[in-house]
Enzyme design. Structure first.
Site, PDB file in Angstrom:
ATOM      1  N   LEU A  77      74.258 -11.778  74.387  1.00  0.00           N
ATOM      2  CA  LEU A  77      73.565 -10.706  75.109  1.00  0.00           C
ATOM      3  C   LEU A  77      72.084 -11.041  74.996  1.00  0.00           C
ATOM      4  O   LEU A  77      71.649 -11.564  73.956  1.00  0.00           O
ATOM      5  CB  LEU A  77      73.836  -9.343  74.458  1.00  0.00           C
ATOM      6  CG  LEU A  77      75.272  -8.799  74.561  1.00  0.00           C
ATOM      7  CD1 LEU A  77      75.399  -7.482  73.800  1.00  0.00           C
ATOM      8  CD2 LEU A  77      75.693  -8.614  76.012  1.00  0.00           C
ATOM      9  N   ASP A  78      71.315 -10.729  76.019  1.00  0.00           N
ATOM     10  CA  ASP A  78      69.879 -10.995  75.965  1.00  0.00           C
ATOM     11  C   ASP A  78      69.254 -10.216  74.808  1.00  0.00           C
ATOM     12  O   ASP A  78      69.803  -9.192  74.373  1.00  0.00           O
ATOM     13  CB  ASP A  78      69.192 -10.543  77.266  1.00  0.00           C
ATOM     14  CG  ASP A  78      69.687 -11.321  78.467  1.00  0.00           C
ATOM     15  OD1 ASP A  78      70.202 -12.434  78.283  1.00  0.00           O
ATOM     16  OD2 ASP A  78      69.550 -10.786  79.587  1.00  0.00           O
ATOM     17  N   ILE A  79      68.083 -10.658  74.395  1.00  0.00           N
ATOM     18  CA  ILE A  79      67.420 -10.008  73.248  1.00  0.00           C
ATOM     19  C   ILE A  79      67.188  -8.508  73.518  1.00  0.00           C
ATOM     20  O   ILE A  79      67.274  -7.687  72.601  1.00  0.00           O
ATOM     21  CB  ILE A  79      66.114 -10.754  72.878  1.00  0.00           C
ATOM     22  CG1 ILE A  79      65.588 -10.254  71.543  1.00  0.00           C
ATOM     23  CG2 ILE A  79      65.075 -10.697  73.972  1.00  0.00           C
ATOM     24  CD1 ILE A  79      64.606 -11.178  70.865  1.00  0.00           C
ATOM     25  N   LYS A 137      71.075  -8.813  85.412  1.00  0.00           N
ATOM     26  CA  LYS A 137      69.682  -8.611  85.872  1.00  0.00           C
ATOM     27  C   LYS A 137      69.433  -9.362  87.171  1.00  0.00           C
ATOM     28  O   LYS A 137      68.788  -8.846  88.089  1.00  0.00           O
ATOM     29  CB  LYS A 137      68.710  -9.104  84.793  1.00  0.00           C
ATOM     30  CG  LYS A 137      68.712  -8.247  83.536  1.00  0.00           C
ATOM     31  CD  LYS A 137      67.852  -8.886  82.459  1.00  0.00           C
ATOM     32  CE  LYS A 137      67.987  -8.163  81.146  1.00  0.00           C
ATOM     33  NZ  LYS A 137      67.573  -8.988  80.010  1.00  0.00           N
TER      34      LYS A 137
END
Ligand code: URA
Length: 230
Positions: free
Chosen positions: A101-103, A186
């Site tokens: 998962l992205d930060i 996104k």
């Protein structure tokens, strides 16, 4: 496996500390006090106790983490905190996050040391559904639903597999995808002229985020949850 190795592996202390426990006579194997640290145990069948508590050896560990933002989904990062920093209990068990998962993304992250399961869940052929809740800036249009179904084309020309866009009103939505391209949600939203401002994964295959887990907290999967992933 050697008794001291097993206990250290289970995080009952460093190799030196567990040797000390053994020498002091705190460790029993099948009811007998064992003071010999290189004593060989059958980790799957022997009954091992430290004083009154029985030790259960489990080869694989399966953890559900509610990831907060600010943590990198990796086993190492040279500057930022990693998701494994949130799980101190199993330092020596070679845990890793299944996928990334992205930060700044929140929510469900599966953490394990079971490489086969991770491989199966991440394989593009497995088509494991991932459901995200999101908030976004931009104008909702009913055409989003069909566009996601047909496959959104990303900025690099890649055409995504069919996905689901579920409008929740007020610039909130669920998106269900079956692949895991870099920043996929996104970028899908950018492709329809919107900007994701909040992203949280709420399910991964049959595994659903336990909403009673506060951000940054984790728990072991139940046997049913483990079975449902296999
Ligand atoms: N899609 C994204 O854009 N980010 C994530 O962290 C997961 C899916």
């Amino acid at each position: 496996m050697r008794l001291d190795k097993l206990l250290a592996h289970m995080d009952y202390g460093s190799r030196k500390e567990v040797k000390e426990l053994i020498r002091k006579g705190y460790v029993l194997v099948n009811g007998n006090v064992i003071k010999d640290d290189d004593f060989k145990v059958d980790e799957f069948n022997d009954e091992i106790n430290i004083l009154d508590s029985e030790i259960k050896y489990e080869e694989f560990i399966y953890i559900m983490l509610n990831k907060p933002e600010g943590y990198v989904s990796a086993t190492y990062d040279y500057s930022k905190p990693i998701v494994l920093d949130l799980i101190d209990d199993y330092k020596k068990r070679n845990l890793f996050p299944v996928g990334r998962l992205d930060i700044d993304t929140h929510g469900l992250l599966l953490i394990t040391n079971d490489g086969n399961l991770a491989h199966r869940m991440l394989s593009p052929k497995s088509h494991v559904d991932k459901k995200y809740y999101l908030k976004y800036d931009g104008k909702y249009n009913e055409s989003f639903i069909q566009k996601f179904k047909d496959g959104i084309t990303l900025d690099d020309g890649y055409k995504c597999m069919p996905a689901e866009f579920i409008d929740l009103g007020d610039n909130e939505a669920y998106i269900i995808i079956r692949e895991g391209k870099f920043h996929q949600v996104k970028r899908m939203m950018e492709a329809v002229g919107c900007n994701v401002t909040f992203l949280k994964r709420i399910s991964f295959g049959n595994l659903v985020l336990d909403e009673s887990l506060k951000e940054g907290k984790w728990r072991h999967l139940t046997n049913e949850e483990i079975e449902s992933l296999k």
